[in-house]
Motif scaffolding. Structure first.
Motif, PDB file in Angstrom:
ATOM      1  N   LEU A  30      55.409  46.433   9.000  1.00  0.00           N
ATOM      2  CA  LEU A  30      56.728  46.984   9.310  1.00  0.00           C
ATOM      3  C   LEU A  30      56.806  47.423  10.750  1.00  0.00           C
ATOM      4  N   ALA A  31      55.669  47.951  11.247  1.00  0.00           N
ATOM      5  CA  ALA A  31      55.664  48.522  12.591  1.00  0.00           C
ATOM      6  C   ALA A  31      55.608  47.404  13.599  1.00  0.00           C
ATOM      7  N   THR A  32      56.736  46.873  13.941  1.00  0.00           N
ATOM      8  CA  THR A  32      56.755  45.746  14.854  1.00  0.00           C
ATOM      9  C   THR A  32      57.067  46.196  16.264  1.00  0.00           C
ATOM     10  N   ASP A  33      57.812  47.240  16.420  1.00  0.00           N
ATOM     11  CA  ASP A  33      58.293  47.614  17.749  1.00  0.00           C
ATOM     12  C   ASP A  33      57.462  48.727  18.367  1.00  0.00           C
ATOM     13  N   THR A  34      56.660  49.377  17.569  1.00  0.00           N
ATOM     14  CA  THR A  34      55.864  50.469  18.125  1.00  0.00           C
ATOM     15  C   THR A  34      54.411  50.276  17.728  1.00  0.00           C
ATOM     16  N   MET A  35      53.544  50.981  18.422  1.00  0.00           N
ATOM     17  CA  MET A  35      52.141  50.987  18.010  1.00  0.00           C
ATOM     18  C   MET A  35      51.615  52.407  18.128  1.00  0.00           C
ATOM     19  N   THR A  36      50.503  52.617  17.462  1.00  0.00           N
ATOM     20  CA  THR A  36      49.938  53.952  17.439  1.00  0.00           C
ATOM     21  C   THR A  36      48.786  54.019  18.435  1.00  0.00           C
ATOM     22  N   LEU A  37      48.787  55.035  19.280  1.00  0.00           N
ATOM     23  CA  LEU A  37      47.716  55.243  20.255  1.00  0.00           C
ATOM     24  C   LEU A  37      47.006  56.544  19.957  1.00  0.00           C
ATOM     25  N   ALA A  38      45.679  56.515  20.012  1.00  0.00           N
ATOM     26  CA  ALA A  38      44.917  57.757  19.873  1.00  0.00           C
ATOM     27  C   ALA A  38      44.791  58.399  21.262  1.00  0.00           C
ATOM     28  N   ILE A  39      45.061  59.694  21.350  1.00  0.00           N
ATOM     29  CA  ILE A  39      44.986  60.374  22.647  1.00  0.00           C
ATOM     30  C   ILE A  39      43.803  61.342  22.614  1.00  0.00           C
ATOM     31  N   GLN A  40      42.875  61.129  23.518  1.00  0.00           N
ATOM     32  CA  GLN A  40      41.687  61.989  23.570  1.00  0.00           C
ATOM     33  C   GLN A  40      41.693  62.811  24.860  1.00  0.00           C
TER      34      GLN A  40
END
Ligand code: ANZ
Ligand code: ZN
Length: 851
Positions: free
Chosen positions: A787-797
């Motif tokens: 479903l997530a076609t337009d966004t992505m998840t980024l991990a922030i450290q």
């Protein structure tokens, strides 16, 4: 000529009965009276039909909506109760008996058989084992038992009341049956008559029926407002006016008003035609008597009163104002209802439109007491500052009401009261085809309830409709019976219940339809309330209010534990169609005309031009009806269902068009061909990960999510549109293999609540091996990753430690990604104000800050 093979065609006529039989064999819709522990119950109910003989498009819409909900909820793992029955008592059966000599029972049961067959052809997933008709003695006998319980609890009573009496038909008429002061069948001028009648004490529940509307959060606001207005709570005062000279033994007139603040603007008193002062005037004055007789000939409904010309008669009596001592005339007026408030009002023309029209007509005074402007043709009904009002001057309306009430109470001339518009529910009807009221009238003992063991009190079968009046009353033997109490000769009650009684508890009876008690407590405790009730807005007031009352009465009688019968309510719009008129001015059926161009048509046989009229609700009188049976013959049930869902949101009116239904048919054939033509890998084939496959999978899973969302919110037309899109995407895609199989399988599962037969047929092609039917499959889940076609998840450290995850648009420039990540509160806290020395970005995975 070409000799290509005949196109593949979905044979709905063969498939639909086959799948209906398969659903029956697997009992997909049957549920137990008491669900097993842990079951998630869901009760979906459509307002049950009156067995008129044929189903109409309104039924098709209503039952399709309910069936979509039932099938969807079943797929979501609920145990779904979806029953059907017949609201089978009522006047049309008696009319058929009078006009055609058919017995009401024979007529009714024949109609039921015909309509049941039509409904079954629609492929509705109904638990038919729960079916009953309200005219079955097994049903109405239990209704009689409920009545006796209500009687014992003081929830019903008997008293005299004014009714509309048709002197020719010898029967009471409902307000709706009085048309221009005449009986709707006989045409005779209607009289008002005082009769002893049974009443359900709905007014005792008025405060609760009003307050509990707030908790019905899955009801349309519109319906709640209509109910609240009908219950009609108003705060006001009762004010007693002393008569200048007592009339007979009467020294005063009491009025009910919601505007005691306007007392200084008073111009007259008006009483109802049935008010004792009117009766007293009639005794002294034949002209008054004549006026009263005329007023009585008018219907008692509020609509009739609102529409009738305001008319009055000056009695010559006068009253004294409680604050000023001035004298004012007492009139009899046709717009004052005896059944509301006290049957008398004080008229304040400047601030009430009806009073203003009355005062202008009869030359009575008009004194403005709120605001400053002189009143012309329109009464001033808004808030404002009181004037010309003695001790009330300068106050606003609300403060004025309180001050006036305080003064009235101090003087002993009145008191503040709450008034309810709701009347008790009169249920006695002088009809044969209804549920007999189970009491006996004894000269010595009065009204005696029938013993519960004698129930049901059955209707006699040998009845004579050739005479006017109630056949039960002039039956030679039926009413003669020994008094259950003293044994002397006595008479059965020959009135039957208003048919609204029958429909006030049928939803509870469905939970244990065969029980020899009204309801089985464990069954109603488990199944009620109805989770989703679906029906027409025309029942927004009476049927729903009576059912809400009945549920409370049943609660008082210990039959149920709840107060509200319907947790969710959906009111569907109407099915409309263009109307056609021939050259001779007669309405024509759509099947009699050929539409040649938009807005133009000719008679199919004669070729004469036909006038194309407005698009309006299908009705027999305009002949703009389309027969569902003919549609199912020609296109199949799924097409009818699909089209009726597709056109508009279900709460709005939908226009039935030939073009629309043909389009729905073509779509069903297209879905079938897509499935039929596909060459698919086995079900356990691995899912390819190439871009084209992934794109098709994304469409599929977005469709799952969108259709699910649409079905959850009754946006069935949106669900239809999304399924069209999915079918288009499949048609356009070159992708074969597992992704295509998945897309086709989901297409068929998502369409299954709406087009259940076609879904089965396709499912059988896709999965020929033995297994569950499409109707038995769980609802598909969308894969969130797809479903997530337009966004992505980024991990922030920060310093290599996870501090946040961010949803960011794909393709966002790196500088923006750093800015967003830095702005996060948790990241800020971890950095603690230190300067950032290094920013690391692994695209699609992590951002790391070194501080
Ligand atoms: C005087 C007055 C002055 C009124 C004014 C209105 C405006 P609801 O809100 O529906 O309860 N009324 C009272 N009993 C009536 C009856 N039996 N038949 C017809 N009309 C009746 O309406 C209450 C108002 O309707 C009452 O307030 C009364 O008129 C009228 F500036 O009293 B009023
Ligand atoms: Zn007796």
């Amino acid at each position: 000529m070409n000799d290509s093979p005949a196109p593949v065609r979905y044979d709905f006529a063969a498939a639909e009965p086959r799948w209906q039989a398969a659903w029956n064999d697997r009992a997909i819709a049957s549920v137990p009276d008491v669900p097993p522990p842990g079951a998630k119950k869901y009760y979906v109910l459509e307002m049950f039909p009156y067995p008129s003989g044929k189903i109409h498009m309104g039924h098709v819409r209503n039952y399709t909506l309910g069936d979509v909900v039932a099938r969807y909820k079943r797929a979501r793992g609920h145990l779904v109760m979806h029953p059907m029955g017949w609201d089978a008592f009522g006047l049309p059966a008696e009319n058929a008996a009078r006009e055609r000599g058919t017995h009401p029972a024979a007529w009714t049961y024949a109609n039921i058989a015909a309509m049941r067959a039509e409904l079954q052809r629609m492929g509705l997933s109904i638990d038919w084992s729960r079916e009953f008709a309200t005219c079955d003695p097994e049903y109405y006998g239990q209704q009689q038992a409920l009545f006796l319980e209500f009687l014992a609890k003081g929830l019903v009573g008997r008293r005299e009341s004014w009714v509309n009496w048709d002197p020719v038909d010898g029967t009471v008429l409902a307000n709706e049956q009085v048309i221009d002061g005449r009986g709707w069948r006989s045409g005779a001028p209607v009289e008002k008559k005082k009769l002893s009648q049974w009443f359900f004490g709905i007014t005792n529940f008025a405060p609760d029926l009003l307050a509990a509307l707030d908790g019905l959060d899955r009801w349309p606001d519109r319906v709640k407002t209509m109910q609240a207005n009908w219950i009609g709570r108003s705060e006001g005062a009762r004010v007693r006016f002393a008569l200048s000279t007592p009339v007979d033994d009467t020294a005063e007139v009491e009025v009910f008003t919601t505007r005691p603040d306007t007392l200084f603007g008073m111009s007259f008193i008006a009483v109802a035609a049935e008010h004792p002062l009117a009766t007293a005037a009639a005794k002294q004055n034949p002209a008054a008597a004549a006026f009263i007789a005329e007023a009585r000939a008018m219907g008692t409904s509020e609509v009739a009163i609102e529409q009738a010309e305001k008319r009055g008669f000056d009695t010559g009596f006068t009253v004294l104002h409680p604050f000023t001592g001035k004298a004012y005339p007492v009139w009899i007026a046709n717009f004052v209802l005896m059944e509301y408030g006290t049957g008398a009002i004080f008229g304040c023309p400047a601030h009430d439109q009806r009073d203003l029209e009355f005062a202008r007509k009869y030359g009575l005074s008009v004194t403005t007491v709120v605001g400053t402007e002189e009143v012309g043709d329109t009464a001033f009904t808004d808030d404002g500052v009181l004037a010309n009002s003695g001790f009330l001057d300068g106050l606003d309306v609300a403060a004025g009401k309180r001050a006036a009430i305080d003064r009235l109470e101090a003087q002993g001339a009145g008191q503040g009261v709450v008034n309810w518009r709701l009347r008790d529910w009169g249920v006695s009807r002088q009809r044969y085809w209804g549920c007999p009221i189970p009491v006996v009238h004894c000269d010595d003992c009065g009204v005696v309830p029938v013993a519960a063991s004698d129930l049901p009190i059955r209707l006699p079968e040998d009845v004579d409709f050739s005479r006017p009046g109630n056949p039960l009353d002039h039956h030679p033997t039926w009413k003669h019976i020994a008094c259950p109490s003293c044994g002397k000769p006595a008479r059965r009650e020959t009135d039957t219940f208003d048919t609204f009684v029958d429909s006030s508890w049928y939803f509870a009876r469905f939970c244990s339809p065969k029980a020899d008690v009204p309801v089985v407590r464990a069954a109603v405790d488990a199944w009620l309330p109805v989770d989703q009730y679906i029906g027409g807005i025309e029942h927004a007031i009476l049927h729903l209010l009576y059912s809400r009352f009945f549920t409370r009465a049943m609660r008082e009688a210990g039959e149920v534990g709840i107060s509200e019968p319907f947790a969710g309510l959906f009111t569907q719009g109407m099915v409309t169609h263009a109307s056609f008129k021939g050259a001779d001015g007669r309405w024509l059926y759509p099947t009699e005309v050929d539409v040649t161009a938009p807005g133009a048509a000719v008679h199919r046989d004669t070729g004469e031009a036909v006038t194309v009229g407005r698009v309006e609700a299908m009705s027999k009188s305009k002949r703009n009806t389309v027969d569902p049976g003919a549609i199912i013959d020609r296109y199949g049930a799924d097409t009818a269902r699909w089209f009726i869902l597709s056109d508009n949101p279900p709460e709005r009116d939908m226009e039935w068009t030939e073009g629309g239904v043909a389009g729905a048919y073509r779509f069903s054939q297209r879905v079938y061909r897509l499935v039929f033509a596909a060459e698919l890998p086995p079900t356990d084939a691995p899912m390819p990960t190439d871009d084209a496959s992934k794109r098709l999978r994304q469409v599929t899973h977005r469709s799952i999510a969108a259709v699910t969302e649409a079905l959850e919110t009754f946006a069935f037309n949106v669900a239809v549109a999304r399924i069209h899109e999915l079918a288009n995407a499949i048609g356009d895609s070159e992708v074969q293999g597992a992704a295509r199989r998945e897309a086709l399988e989901m297409l068929c599962r998502l369409a299954s609540p709406m087009m259940p037969h076609l879904a089965e047929e396709c499912w059988a092609l896709l999965r020929p091996e033995p297994g569950p039917l499409a109707a038995q499959l769980p609802w598909p889940e969308a894969d969130p990753a797809l479903l997530a076609t337009d966004t992505m998840t980024l991990a922030i450290q920060v310093m290599g430690k996870l501090r946040a995850t961010l949803e960011i648009p794909i393709g966002l420039p790196e500088a923006d990604i750093f800015a967003l990540a830095e702005a996060d509160v948790n990241v800020q806290r971890a950095i603690a104000g230190k300067p950032i020395r290094k920013r690391i970005h692994v695209p699609g995975r992590i951002v790391n800050f070194v501080a």
